[in-house]
Design a protein around this motif. Structure first.
Motif, PDB file in Angstrom:
ATOM      1  N   GLY A  39      -0.371 -54.125  79.140  1.00  0.00           N
ATOM      2  CA  GLY A  39       0.611 -54.942  78.443  1.00  0.00           C
ATOM      3  C   GLY A  39       1.197 -56.021  79.337  1.00  0.00           C
ATOM      4  O   GLY A  39       1.321 -57.180  78.940  1.00  0.00           O
ATOM      5  N   SER A  40       1.556 -55.657  80.568  1.00  0.00           N
ATOM      6  CA  SER A  40       2.172 -56.642  81.466  1.00  0.00           C
ATOM      7  C   SER A  40       1.183 -57.747  81.822  1.00  0.00           C
ATOM      8  O   SER A  40       1.551 -58.928  81.872  1.00  0.00           O
ATOM      9  CB  SER A  40       2.724 -55.968  82.723  1.00  0.00           C
ATOM     10  N   GLU A  41      -0.083 -57.394  82.032  1.00  0.00           N
ATOM     11  CA  GLU A  41      -1.109 -58.405  82.296  1.00  0.00           C
ATOM     12  C   GLU A  41      -1.292 -59.286  81.060  1.00  0.00           C
ATOM     13  O   GLU A  41      -1.465 -60.503  81.157  1.00  0.00           O
ATOM     14  CB  GLU A  41      -2.438 -57.744  82.677  1.00  0.00           C
ATOM     15  N   GLY A  42      -1.237 -58.684  79.880  1.00  0.00           N
ATOM     16  CA  GLY A  42      -1.384 -59.431  78.641  1.00  0.00           C
ATOM     17  C   GLY A  42      -0.273 -60.448  78.446  1.00  0.00           C
ATOM     18  O   GLY A  42      -0.527 -61.589  78.053  1.00  0.00           O
ATOM     19  N   VAL A  43       0.962 -60.058  78.737  1.00  0.00           N
ATOM     20  CA  VAL A  43       2.087 -60.980  78.608  1.00  0.00           C
ATOM     21  C   VAL A  43       1.905 -62.153  79.582  1.00  0.00           C
ATOM     22  O   VAL A  43       2.075 -63.314  79.206  1.00  0.00           O
ATOM     23  CB  VAL A  43       3.441 -60.263  78.845  1.00  0.00           C
ATOM     24  N   ALA A  44       1.541 -61.851  80.819  1.00  0.00           N
ATOM     25  CA  ALA A  44       1.340 -62.907  81.824  1.00  0.00           C
ATOM     26  C   ALA A  44       0.230 -63.871  81.397  1.00  0.00           C
ATOM     27  O   ALA A  44       0.379 -65.098  81.509  1.00  0.00           O
ATOM     28  CB  ALA A  44       1.020 -62.279  83.189  1.00  0.00           C
ATOM     29  N   LYS A  45      -0.874 -63.325  80.899  1.00  0.00           N
ATOM     30  CA  LYS A  45      -1.981 -64.184  80.458  1.00  0.00           C
ATOM     31  C   LYS A  45      -1.605 -64.998  79.227  1.00  0.00           C
ATOM     32  O   LYS A  45      -1.995 -66.143  79.094  1.00  0.00           O
ATOM     33  CB  LYS A  45      -3.240 -63.364  80.194  1.00  0.00           C
ATOM     34  N   LEU A  52      -5.068 -60.081  70.228  1.00  0.00           N
ATOM     35  CA  LEU A  52      -5.508 -58.810  69.664  1.00  0.00           C
ATOM     36  C   LEU A  52      -4.956 -57.737  70.596  1.00  0.00           C
ATOM     37  O   LEU A  52      -5.360 -57.660  71.760  1.00  0.00           O
ATOM     38  CB  LEU A  52      -7.033 -58.771  69.587  1.00  0.00           C
ATOM     39  N   LEU A  53      -4.008 -56.946  70.114  1.00  0.00           N
ATOM     40  CA  LEU A  53      -3.212 -56.067  70.966  1.00  0.00           C
ATOM     41  C   LEU A  53      -3.351 -54.603  70.587  1.00  0.00           C
ATOM     42  O   LEU A  53      -3.034 -54.214  69.461  1.00  0.00           O
ATOM     43  CB  LEU A  53      -1.740 -56.506  70.854  1.00  0.00           C
ATOM     44  N   ASP A  54      -3.797 -53.796  71.542  1.00  0.00           N
ATOM     45  CA  ASP A  54      -3.892 -52.347  71.350  1.00  0.00           C
ATOM     46  C   ASP A  54      -2.485 -51.755  71.297  1.00  0.00           C
ATOM     47  O   ASP A  54      -1.589 -52.195  72.019  1.00  0.00           O
ATOM     48  CB  ASP A  54      -4.683 -51.736  72.515  1.00  0.00           C
ATOM     49  N   VAL A  55      -2.292 -50.754  70.453  1.00  0.00           N
ATOM     50  CA  VAL A  55      -0.975 -50.129  70.323  1.00  0.00           C
ATOM     51  C   VAL A  55      -0.755 -49.088  71.413  1.00  0.00           C
ATOM     52  O   VAL A  55       0.280 -49.057  72.065  1.00  0.00           O
ATOM     53  CB  VAL A  55      -0.798 -49.488  68.922  1.00  0.00           C
ATOM     54  N   GLY A  74       1.671 -51.178  73.235  1.00  0.00           N
ATOM     55  CA  GLY A  74       1.517 -52.387  72.442  1.00  0.00           C
ATOM     56  C   GLY A  74       2.800 -52.851  71.784  1.00  0.00           C
ATOM     57  O   GLY A  74       3.048 -54.055  71.662  1.00  0.00           O
ATOM     58  N   ILE A  75       3.646 -51.907  71.363  1.00  0.00           N
ATOM     59  CA  ILE A  75       4.894 -52.276  70.708  1.00  0.00           C
ATOM     60  C   ILE A  75       5.831 -52.943  71.726  1.00  0.00           C
ATOM     61  O   ILE A  75       6.435 -53.981  71.442  1.00  0.00           O
ATOM     62  CB  ILE A  75       5.567 -51.045  70.049  1.00  0.00           C
ATOM     63  N   ALA A  76       5.934 -52.364  72.919  1.00  0.00           N
ATOM     64  CA  ALA A  76       6.759 -52.967  73.976  1.00  0.00           C
ATOM     65  C   ALA A  76       6.196 -54.332  74.376  1.00  0.00           C
ATOM     66  O   ALA A  76       6.952 -55.278  74.619  1.00  0.00           O
ATOM     67  CB  ALA A  76       6.829 -52.042  75.187  1.00  0.00           C
ATOM     68  N   ALA A 112       8.023 -57.959  74.105  1.00  0.00           N
ATOM     69  CA  ALA A 112       8.117 -58.872  75.250  1.00  0.00           C
ATOM     70  C   ALA A 112       7.577 -60.261  74.877  1.00  0.00           C
ATOM     71  O   ALA A 112       8.146 -61.283  75.261  1.00  0.00           O
ATOM     72  CB  ALA A 112       7.339 -58.308  76.442  1.00  0.00           C
ATOM     73  N   LEU A 113       6.492 -60.296  74.117  1.00  0.00           N
ATOM     74  CA  LEU A 113       5.928 -61.575  73.663  1.00  0.00           C
ATOM     75  C   LEU A 113       6.906 -62.290  72.734  1.00  0.00           C
ATOM     76  O   LEU A 113       7.092 -63.505  72.822  1.00  0.00           O
ATOM     77  CB  LEU A 113       4.599 -61.347  72.946  1.00  0.00           C
ATOM     78  N   GLN A 114       7.554 -61.539  71.837  1.00  0.00           N
ATOM     79  CA  GLN A 114       8.506 -62.125  70.893  1.00  0.00           C
ATOM     80  C   GLN A 114       9.776 -62.624  71.591  1.00  0.00           C
ATOM     81  O   GLN A 114      10.410 -63.574  71.127  1.00  0.00           O
ATOM     82  CB  GLN A 114       8.884 -61.096  69.817  1.00  0.00           C
TER      83      GLN A 114
END
Length: 124
Positions: free
Chosen positions: A37-43, A53-56, A63-65, A69-71
């Motif tokens: 998740g943290s890598e996903g937010v940074a990217k 496309l986000l795994d839960v 995924g919810i957290a 964070a994205l929102q």
């Protein structure tokens, strides 16, 4: 038409690899991946993809957290998010839909249909 860019965030390598292959081969999209998740937010902040496309279910930051964070970030708030989940119960699906995600795709998914499912969810 410009090539669509998608970010896949999933802790399972096999899921990332299958989804990436399908989205590149069938969808002809640019794909980047993140294993957490943290890598996903940074990217997402750095790359500004057209969709995520986000795994839960992921360790540490699920995924919810990650979605929250994205929102919370003005740079990523408007990027559509599609949840990828093995949780197919109606109550869980409703809870995910109430978050404000663009769509929900359940695992296991059919790799060759994934680009069509994503495009339909986004009206592309």
């Amino acid at each position: 038409m410009t090539q669509k860019r998608i970010l896949i965030v999933d802790d399972e390598y096999d899921i990332r690899a299958v989804a990436e292959l399908s989205l590149k081969a069938v969808g002809a999209w640019q794909v980047s991946t993140a294993a957490s998740g943290s890598e996903g937010v940074a990217k997402a902040i750095a790359e500004q993809p057209d969709v995520i496309l986000l795994d839960v279910m992921m360790p540490d930051m699920d995924g919810i957290a990650t979605f929250h964070a994205l929102q919370a970030n003005p740079a990523t708030k408007s990027i559509p998010v599609i949840l990828l989940t093995a949780k197919a119960q109606a109550a869980e699906q409703r809870r995910f839909a109430e978050l404000g995600v663009q769509a929900i795709i359940t695992k296991p998914f059919k790799a060759m249909k994934l680009p069509t499912q994503i495009a339909a969810a986004l009206n592309w």
